[in-house]
Design an enzyme around this catalytic site. Structure first.
Site, PDB file in Angstrom:
ATOM      1  N   ALA A 166      40.838  34.835  40.901  1.00  0.00           N
ATOM      2  CA  ALA A 166      40.736  34.179  39.607  1.00  0.00           C
ATOM      3  C   ALA A 166      41.856  32.887  39.785  1.00  0.00           C
ATOM      4  O   ALA A 166      41.399  31.838  39.289  1.00  0.00           O
ATOM      5  CB  ALA A 166      41.504  34.795  38.528  1.00  0.00           C
ATOM      6  N   TYR A 167      42.875  32.973  40.342  1.00  0.00           N
ATOM      7  CA  TYR A 167      44.021  32.039  40.290  1.00  0.00           C
ATOM      8  C   TYR A 167      43.470  31.019  41.324  1.00  0.00           C
ATOM      9  O   TYR A 167      43.478  29.635  41.073  1.00  0.00           O
ATOM     10  CB  TYR A 167      45.389  32.685  40.943  1.00  0.00           C
ATOM     11  CG  TYR A 167      46.594  31.699  41.073  1.00  0.00           C
ATOM     12  CD1 TYR A 167      47.107  30.862  40.011  1.00  0.00           C
ATOM     13  CD2 TYR A 167      46.757  31.124  42.351  1.00  0.00           C
ATOM     14  CE1 TYR A 167      48.198  30.015  40.262  1.00  0.00           C
ATOM     15  CE2 TYR A 167      47.806  30.327  42.818  1.00  0.00           C
ATOM     16  CZ  TYR A 167      48.556  29.649  41.479  1.00  0.00           C
ATOM     17  OH  TYR A 167      49.519  28.814  41.794  1.00  0.00           O
ATOM     18  N   ASP A 168      43.078  31.321  42.666  1.00  0.00           N
ATOM     19  CA  ASP A 168      42.633  30.369  43.448  1.00  0.00           C
ATOM     20  C   ASP A 168      41.299  29.372  42.788  1.00  0.00           C
ATOM     21  O   ASP A 168      41.308  28.419  43.131  1.00  0.00           O
ATOM     22  CB  ASP A 168      42.308  31.015  44.856  1.00  0.00           C
ATOM     23  CG  ASP A 168      43.376  31.456  45.325  1.00  0.00           C
ATOM     24  OD1 ASP A 168      44.595  30.971  45.203  1.00  0.00           O
ATOM     25  OD2 ASP A 168      43.475  32.026  46.530  1.00  0.00           O
ATOM     26  N   SER A 170      40.510  28.919  39.880  1.00  0.00           N
ATOM     27  CA  SER A 170      41.009  27.984  38.699  1.00  0.00           C
ATOM     28  C   SER A 170      41.827  26.703  39.420  1.00  0.00           C
ATOM     29  O   SER A 170      41.695  25.604  38.984  1.00  0.00           O
ATOM     30  CB  SER A 170      42.180  28.589  37.786  1.00  0.00           C
ATOM     31  OG  SER A 170      43.321  28.690  38.448  1.00  0.00           O
TER      32      SER A 170
END
Length: 267
Positions: A166-168, A170
């Site tokens: 999710a972080y990567d 975004s």
């Protein structure tokens, strides 16, 4: 004798003095380092985030060093809150000259354990806010035909972290946003760039940090970076010294992206 990583003790870019900067997530971690450095450069630093206490502590540190700071509590996943944030900056500090979007949610979870709610919250805080802030900054900068934006991404947007989909994702969207908006604004001289940090020890804000406290065996330079080192890249990209740089993602990672694997692992 243990070597140290030292923070600049004097301003380096006179053209930044008296300009207004907004730093999101500016009260702690990398954002705190950026806020402190821009304060040192003589900028009017507006720092926003969710926690009044940390924002106030950083604002007090900037003022104690002779700078000016305005702490503002804001939820960057809410576009109405960002509109109010920008109005407060304009009213209390003046026209925005530099946007530094640093605030983000970072949770290490594999996809199978990431709920739809967590996914959407990460996108709202990290990526939707990129649009909200960039769009609002554009409204201020375009009529004046001046300004700069710097977005803090991650090396994980180029080569993925384990268990951080999710972080990567975004931040990968943020990277594309940087390039697209840079092309739109280049003809009028507004520059849009990003920074991709590697391993950063985000709690180290001392003027000098002993090298052994930063040891990291998987980084070619054998250490993590400090918030001040990311802040130095921000100050450079914001300054006239970077006047021909736009649409660029500056990697600040001690050489991590240059290697196919750590030196003790062969593929």
């Amino acid at each position: 004798m243990d070597r140290t990583i030292a923070t600049p003790h004097a301003p380096c870019y006179p053209d930044l003095r008296d300009r207004v900067a907004l730093v999101t997530g500016g009260g702690s971690g990398i954002g705190k380092g950026i806020s402190l450095r821009l304060g040192l450069e003589g900028m009017h630093v507006c720092l926003c985030g969710r926690h009044q206490e940390t924002l106030q502590e950083t604002a007090d540190a900037i003022r104690a060093a002779g700078g000016t700071a305005l702490p503002i509590v804001a939820d960057l996943s809410d576009h109405t809150a960002i509109a109010q944030l920008m109005a407060t900056v304009a009213q209390e500090a003046g026209p925005l000259g530099l946007l530094v979007h640093n605030a983000a949610i970072l949770r290490a979870k594999p996809l199978a354990q990431t709920s739809p709610e967590e996914w959407h919250r990460t996108m709202a805080t990290n990526l939707d806010s990129t649009y909200y802030l960039g769009r609002a900054a554009l409204d201020v900068m375009v009529p004046r035909q001046q300004g700069a934006m710097v977005f803090i991404s991650t090396i994980g947007a180029q080569q993925a972290h384990h268990g951080m989909s999710a972080y990567d994702t975004s931040k990968g969207g943020m990277n594309s946003f940087v390039q697209s908006v840079a092309l739109e604004l280049a003809p009028i001289g507004i520059r849009v760039n990003g920074i991709a940090p590697g391993a950063i020890r985000s709690r180290h804000h001392e003027p000098e940090v002993p090298m052994h406290e930063l040891h990291h065996p998987h980084v070619p330079m054998e250490r993590s970076g400090t918030p001040a080192e990311i802040a130095a890249a921000v100050a450079f990209l914001a300054s006239s010294q970077a006047s021909y740089i736009t649409g660029h993602m500056l990697t600040v990672d001690g050489g991590a992206m240059a290697q196919i694997s750590p030196r003790d692992a062969f593929l």
